[in-house]
Design an enzyme around this catalytic site. Sequence first.
Site, PDB file in Angstrom:
ATOM      1  N   LYS A  34       1.334  -0.941  -0.065  1.00  0.00           N
ATOM      2  CA  LYS A  34       0.058  -0.032  -0.321  1.00  0.00           C
ATOM      3  C   LYS A  34       1.051   0.887  -0.016  1.00  0.00           C
ATOM      4  CE  LYS A  34      -3.674  -0.519   2.375  1.00  0.00           C
ATOM      5  NZ  LYS A  34      -4.643  -1.120   4.113  1.00  0.00           N
ATOM      6  N   ARG A 104      -3.315   3.417   8.913  1.00  0.00           N
ATOM      7  CA  ARG A 104      -3.485   1.865   7.436  1.00  0.00           C
ATOM      8  C   ARG A 104      -2.277   1.409   7.801  1.00  0.00           C
ATOM      9  NH1 ARG A 104      -5.137   4.731   1.977  1.00  0.00           N
ATOM     10  NH2 ARG A 104      -6.215   2.688   1.699  1.00  0.00           N
ATOM     11  N   GLY A 113      -6.111 -10.019   8.335  1.00  0.00           N
ATOM     12  CA  GLY A 113      -5.658 -10.228   9.587  1.00  0.00           C
ATOM     13  C   GLY A 113      -4.283  -9.360  10.090  1.00  0.00           C
ATOM     14  N   MET A 115      -4.023  -5.111  10.990  1.00  0.00           N
ATOM     15  CA  MET A 115      -4.626  -4.166  11.748  1.00  0.00           C
ATOM     16  C   MET A 115      -5.765  -3.447  10.823  1.00  0.00           C
ATOM     17  SD  MET A 115      -3.812  -1.347  14.749  1.00  0.00           S
ATOM     18  CE  MET A 115      -4.296  -0.250  13.389  1.00  0.00           C
ATOM     19  N   ARG A 348      -4.002  -1.204  -6.009  1.00  0.00           N
ATOM     20  CA  ARG A 348      -3.174  -2.974  -6.317  1.00  0.00           C
ATOM     21  C   ARG A 348      -3.506  -3.409  -7.474  1.00  0.00           C
ATOM     22  NH1 ARG A 348      -6.348  -4.740  -0.657  1.00  0.00           N
ATOM     23  NH2 ARG A 348      -8.119  -4.154  -1.877  1.00  0.00           N
ATOM     24  N   HIS A 471      -6.702 -42.753  -3.437  1.00  0.00           N
ATOM     25  CA  HIS A 471      -6.497 -43.546  -5.111  1.00  0.00           C
ATOM     26  C   HIS A 471      -7.895 -42.726  -5.750  1.00  0.00           C
ATOM     27  CE1 HIS A 471      -8.876 -46.536  -7.506  1.00  0.00           C
ATOM     28  NE2 HIS A 471      -7.099 -47.011  -7.431  1.00  0.00           N
ATOM     29  N   ARG A 594      -0.900 -47.411 -26.087  1.00  0.00           N
ATOM     30  CA  ARG A 594      -1.389 -49.613 -25.768  1.00  0.00           C
ATOM     31  C   ARG A 594      -1.755 -50.181 -25.919  1.00  0.00           C
ATOM     32  NH1 ARG A 594      -2.680 -46.402 -19.726  1.00  0.00           N
ATOM     33  NH2 ARG A 594      -4.498 -45.766 -21.039  1.00  0.00           N
ATOM     34  N   ARG A 650       3.113 -49.104 -28.697  1.00  0.00           N
ATOM     35  CA  ARG A 650       3.875 -50.166 -26.708  1.00  0.00           C
ATOM     36  C   ARG A 650       3.713 -51.720 -27.594  1.00  0.00           C
ATOM     37  NH1 ARG A 650       3.120 -49.394 -20.633  1.00  0.00           N
ATOM     38  NH2 ARG A 650       0.823 -49.983 -21.705  1.00  0.00           N
ATOM     39  N   GLU A 784      11.859 -48.043 -17.648  1.00  0.00           N
ATOM     40  CA  GLU A 784      11.291 -48.360 -16.109  1.00  0.00           C
ATOM     41  C   GLU A 784      11.634 -48.741 -14.751  1.00  0.00           C
ATOM     42  OE1 GLU A 784       7.052 -49.153 -17.867  1.00  0.00           O
ATOM     43  OE2 GLU A 784       8.443 -50.640 -19.456  1.00  0.00           O
ATOM     44  N   SER A 803      11.562 -43.881 -23.720  1.00  0.00           N
ATOM     45  CA  SER A 803      10.665 -43.013 -22.757  1.00  0.00           C
ATOM     46  C   SER A 803      10.478 -43.220 -21.269  1.00  0.00           C
ATOM     47  CB  SER A 803       9.404 -43.180 -23.646  1.00  0.00           C
ATOM     48  OG  SER A 803       8.349 -42.876 -22.825  1.00  0.00           O
ATOM     49  N   GLY A 805       8.865 -44.390 -18.135  1.00  0.00           N
ATOM     50  CA  GLY A 805       7.505 -45.005 -18.025  1.00  0.00           C
ATOM     51  C   GLY A 805       7.516 -44.348 -16.040  1.00  0.00           C
ATOM     52  N   THR A 806       7.098 -43.664 -15.877  1.00  0.00           N
ATOM     53  CA  THR A 806       7.427 -43.028 -14.103  1.00  0.00           C
ATOM     54  C   THR A 806       6.733 -43.513 -13.316  1.00  0.00           C
ATOM     55  OG1 THR A 806       6.260 -41.013 -14.993  1.00  0.00           O
ATOM     56  CG2 THR A 806       8.829 -40.970 -14.927  1.00  0.00           C
ATOM     57  N   ASN A 807       5.703 -44.209 -13.462  1.00  0.00           N
ATOM     58  CA  ASN A 807       4.898 -45.267 -12.107  1.00  0.00           C
ATOM     59  C   ASN A 807       5.806 -46.340 -11.925  1.00  0.00           C
ATOM     60  OD1 ASN A 807       2.550 -45.164 -11.486  1.00  0.00           O
ATOM     61  ND2 ASN A 807       1.321 -46.526 -12.673  1.00  0.00           N
ATOM     62  N   ASP A 808       6.159 -46.756 -13.042  1.00  0.00           N
ATOM     63  CA  ASP A 808       6.868 -48.229 -12.666  1.00  0.00           C
ATOM     64  C   ASP A 808       8.093 -48.171 -12.670  1.00  0.00           C
ATOM     65  OD1 ASP A 808       5.384 -50.754 -12.779  1.00  0.00           O
ATOM     66  OD2 ASP A 808       5.613 -51.078 -15.320  1.00  0.00           O
ATOM     67  N   CYS A 871       6.132 -40.487 -20.460  1.00  0.00           N
ATOM     68  CA  CYS A 871       4.643 -41.209 -20.727  1.00  0.00           C
ATOM     69  C   CYS A 871       3.751 -41.349 -19.375  1.00  0.00           C
ATOM     70  CB  CYS A 871       5.028 -41.971 -21.735  1.00  0.00           C
ATOM     71  SG  CYS A 871       5.375 -43.706 -21.147  1.00  0.00           S
ATOM     72  N   TYR A 891      10.500 -34.355 -24.957  1.00  0.00           N
ATOM     73  CA  TYR A 891       8.828 -34.112 -24.989  1.00  0.00           C
ATOM     74  C   TYR A 891       8.446 -34.443 -23.953  1.00  0.00           C
ATOM     75  CZ  TYR A 891       8.206 -38.837 -26.122  1.00  0.00           C
ATOM     76  OH  TYR A 891       8.234 -40.482 -26.168  1.00  0.00           O
TER      77      TYR A 891
HETATM   78  P1  ADP Z   1      -8.258  -2.196   3.110  1.00  0.00           P
HETATM   79  O1  ADP Z   1      -7.027  -2.523   3.391  1.00  0.00           O
HETATM   80  O2  ADP Z   1      -9.286  -3.010   4.727  1.00  0.00           O
HETATM   81  O3  ADP Z   1      -8.833  -1.127   2.651  1.00  0.00           O
HETATM   82  P2  ADP Z   1      -7.455   0.465   4.033  1.00  0.00           P
HETATM   83  O4  ADP Z   1      -6.235   1.540   4.432  1.00  0.00           O
HETATM   84  O5  ADP Z   1      -7.587   1.066   2.410  1.00  0.00           O
HETATM   85  O6  ADP Z   1      -7.999  -1.156   4.723  1.00  0.00           O
HETATM   86  O7  ADP Z   1      -8.765   1.660   4.103  1.00  0.00           O
HETATM   87  C1  ADP Z   1      -9.802   1.670   4.747  1.00  0.00           C
HETATM   88  C2  ADP Z   1     -10.973   2.438   4.087  1.00  0.00           C
HETATM   89  O8  ADP Z   1     -10.505   3.659   4.447  1.00  0.00           O
HETATM   90  C3  ADP Z   1     -10.942   2.782   2.114  1.00  0.00           C
HETATM   91  O9  ADP Z   1     -12.230   2.606   2.347  1.00  0.00           O
HETATM   92  C4  ADP Z   1     -10.625   3.021   2.564  1.00  0.00           C
HETATM   93  O10 ADP Z   1     -10.215   4.019   1.446  1.00  0.00           O
HETATM   94  C5  ADP Z   1     -10.595   4.468   3.735  1.00  0.00           C
HETATM   95  N1  ADP Z   1      -9.808   5.579   3.514  1.00  0.00           N
HETATM   96  C6  ADP Z   1      -8.423   5.487   4.413  1.00  0.00           C
HETATM   97  N2  ADP Z   1      -7.756   5.983   4.757  1.00  0.00           N
HETATM   98  C7  ADP Z   1      -8.327   7.200   4.340  1.00  0.00           C
HETATM   99  C8  ADP Z   1      -8.261   8.814   4.085  1.00  0.00           C
HETATM  100  N3  ADP Z   1      -6.306   9.086   4.629  1.00  0.00           N
HETATM  101  N4  ADP Z   1      -9.199   9.743   3.930  1.00  0.00           N
HETATM  102  C9  ADP Z   1     -10.301   9.136   3.122  1.00  0.00           C
HETATM  103  N5  ADP Z   1     -10.349   7.662   3.570  1.00  0.00           N
HETATM  104  C10 ADP Z   1      -9.826   6.809   4.366  1.00  0.00           C
HETATM  105 MG    MG Z   2      -7.829  -0.163   0.934  1.00  0.00          MG
HETATM  106 MG    MG Z   3      -6.546  -3.741   5.780  1.00  0.00          MG
END
Ligand code: ADP
Ligand code: MG
Ligand code: MG
Length: 916
Positions: A34, A104, A113, A115, A348, A471, A594, A650, A784, A803, A805-808, A871, A891
């Site tokens: 980001k 962010r 996961g 923050m 992204r 299997h 075969r 074969r 093989e 060729s 025969g990688t199974n055998d 094969c 091949y």
């Molecule tokens: P996520 O990874 O969950 O997308 P973000 O960091 O992109 O988290 O932010 C969550 C939401 O908050 C998004 O909709 C983002 O556009 C909005 N947001 C984050 N920073 C700002 C900011 N400085 N001004 C306005 N909106 C923001």
């Molecule tokens: Mg975002």
């Molecule tokens: Mg996030």
Amino acid sequence: MSEKKWVYLFNEVDKAQEAVGGDWEDVRAFLGGKGANLGDMTRAGIPVPPGFTVTTEACLAYLHEGNKFPEDMWKQELEAMKEVEQLTGKKFGDPSNPLLVSSRSGAKFSMPGMMDTVLNIGLNDETAEGLAEKMGDARFVYDAYRRLVEMFGSVVLDIPDEAFEHPMSAYKAKKGVKSDTELTAEDWKSITETFKAVFREHTGTDFPGDPYEQLKLSTEAVFKSWNGKRAVDYRNAAGISHDLGTAVNIVTMVFGNMGWESGTGVAFTRDPATGERKLYGDYLLNAQGEDVVAGIRNTEKIQNLENDLPEAYQEFLDICEKLEVHYRDMQDVEFTIEDGKLWMLQTRTGKRTAKSAVKIAVDMADEGLISNEEAVLRISPDEVDTLLHPQFDISALNQAEDEGRKIAHGVNASPGAAVGQIYFDADKSELKAKEDGQDVIMVRPFTKPDDVHGMLAAKGILTSEGGATSHAAVVARQFGVPCVVGAADIKIDLEKRQMDVNGKIVKEGDWISVDGTTGDVFLGKMPTIAPSLEEQTDLLTLLNWADEICAAPGIRKAPEGWPTKGLEVWANADYPADARRARSYGAIGIGLCRTEHMFFEQERLPIVQRMILADTSEERTAALDELLPYQRSDFSGLFEAMDGYPVIIRLIDPPLHEFLPSEEELLEEVITMRVTGKTERLEEKEELLEDVQSMHESNPMMGLRGVRLSISMPEIVEMQVRAIFEAAAEQTKAGIEVKPEVMIPLTGTVKELDWIQPRLERIAADVMKEQDVNFDYKFGTMIEIPRAAVTAQEIAEVAEFFSFGTNDLTQMTFGYSRDDAERNFLITYVEEGILPKNPFQTIDQDGVGRLMRISVEDGRKSRVDLEVGICGEHGGDPDSIEFCHLIGNNYVSCSPFRVPIARLAAAHAALKHSNN
Ligand code: ADP
Ligand code: MG
Ligand code: MG
């Protein structure tokens, strides 16, 4: 020494890039995805709210030092805030013109996961009042303020969401309002106070009014979240390194909820479902970021923004185009419009379906954004796999889930969608499919080798036990049958002929739908979409590019005389119809036909049995004379289908008893006849039983089969070779270009070839003379048996091609019998890490692979132009294909269904290991 730089303003991305040595991937690791892209957009002149990134290095240092900011980091963060104040003309914590920011998280790879974002940092009682006065909009400000207290509490200090939600709904109930929009400035102010009380109650401290304290605590919280349980679990599952750390991005707040000239949205620069080149996304006027995702209000299609805010929309279009050119890939962007002014908040690379991925790659190559090679590299063999199997209609899937018809989930063992009536054993599955033409789903606790006939007749397979290497899974993949294994919710009652799925009883003959791509199982019939390769023009284009890459001489570095092109992809095909399918999927050779399959056909089997049981040489020859025309016509059809391409046939491989009734079966018949006195055919059966008993072997896999059988009974292969060459002669006369290659199976010593091959070559020469035609042909062998591999140099003096025969070869190298291994211990071995993968699926490079490498190197010492292929089932496995490229195979040959996957994998191997 200059002090270490932990903090980079968005407009300092050049410096960050310099600090890591220039490579963009390293910048992404350093600033997080980001942060790197926010800096990158700033550098490109795209409007991004001013801000800065605290590096992933700072995060790692913080965690390493027992949760302490590294020296100078906080000082640098404060300095960066000063810069942001300069750039915005606002001041952090200043009631007369307060600067607000968001905090962010952002690691190198986006991952759940980490923050969550905290918005509106910088608000407190004073700045809120000041801002309300300045904007003349207290309602807006106190809404923002309570959001800060709520987000800060839940995100930074882990207060449960309900702690805020309950007083909020209580407040609304007391006021008698339903929607937030009905609340006034005073309401929000009062809710803010309530939230502060909740905060105090849960943390024992006051909500920090000091903006710098807010900044510091949220920075720390982001750092700590790197080691949070959810983040660690996700990284383990996704195979992401734990040493990357996360960055913190501090971004000036922009508000999409400042009225009807404001708004916010998310968009993909192309359609992530179809790949179509048009913006795909949603927006909301007068709303904040989360509102779009949360689905509180109905969003508008991004195209409608043109009517609402035409100027901002035009600028947005231009920016999207610019971003695609810059990143050379489809982007997923977030934006906010504040009072008519557009701000980009994130970009992204966008996630997409396999179909969309292929279209986007091909289109972008056509548009000149990327090269054909890059387009090929962007698609994984798995994605091609997905595209070739029938899939459930997406709306039907959603509907089925809504209606609660998703009854179970298991391991997605073999992709594709299958719909059918369930049967609980192989015989019945086959019967219903073949005789009644039903669509059958075979359901078993697990499968065994003698279930295969039912599995092949079925449209889909479902088991309640076993994993990805069971299997059922292995066989299903090999034959392209959709399959879900290990669906533990299913309790099968074979007696009652029904299954119990969480209390729901599904009876034999009931319809279910099995999604081998996802592992889901549904009750009832669901519509499928069957994609054919011919209709997928983008995929065809991409595969042609893959072929071009492999066909380029010099793409592979190789010793003098070895192939310098990439791998060719051939197919295993026993019948002309298979060969035609293989050609349509792009195979340019048959790597394995075969011949014994042809012996099993109904009208031929009695002749074959007569031949086997013949007492005299005349009797045997007579039976073989009858078989010859059948074989000739089979081969003739293959040559015709493969006009201009090599066909490897074969010679007979299995032990002869496989063509006879089983001992148990005969014994039962004989006993019944004796008991019932119906003795007309008793003598005949007794004789047969005796013959079968005399042919008994304690380990047929290692017994009289392959070349050993040919030496003990050469008449069969002599007939086969005559049939091959007569067919080839016939087709040559008909104007077909034939390239027959005769393959001798199970060679262990060159003396075996010395014994058999000259006799067969004599027949070849005889036929050509008789028919007065001439064409090129080869005689070669399968590798093989480990002994063949280590004596390859001698063997190549006689054999013109190898060729694998990688199974055998895998069975004999490990000393495993495959069926027993897969049923009994392989899963444990893989689970316990004793083996990295099932060696019957992916070549064991250290052992089996080493033997293969020795074979190629030594073989080419005798015969530098020795043609080498594979094969076994491994010929369709991407990792094994890469290995075949590396050891110098000409091949790979795989099942026709896997040819497109192999073509792509071969190109990937070629590109990955080329020096261009
Ligand atoms: P996520 O990874 O969950 O997308 P973000 O960091 O992109 O988290 O932010 C969550 C939401 O908050 C998004 O909709 C983002 O556009 C909005 N947001 C984050 N920073 C700002 C900011 N400085 N001004 C306005 N909106 C923001
Ligand atoms: Mg975002
Ligand atoms: Mg996030």
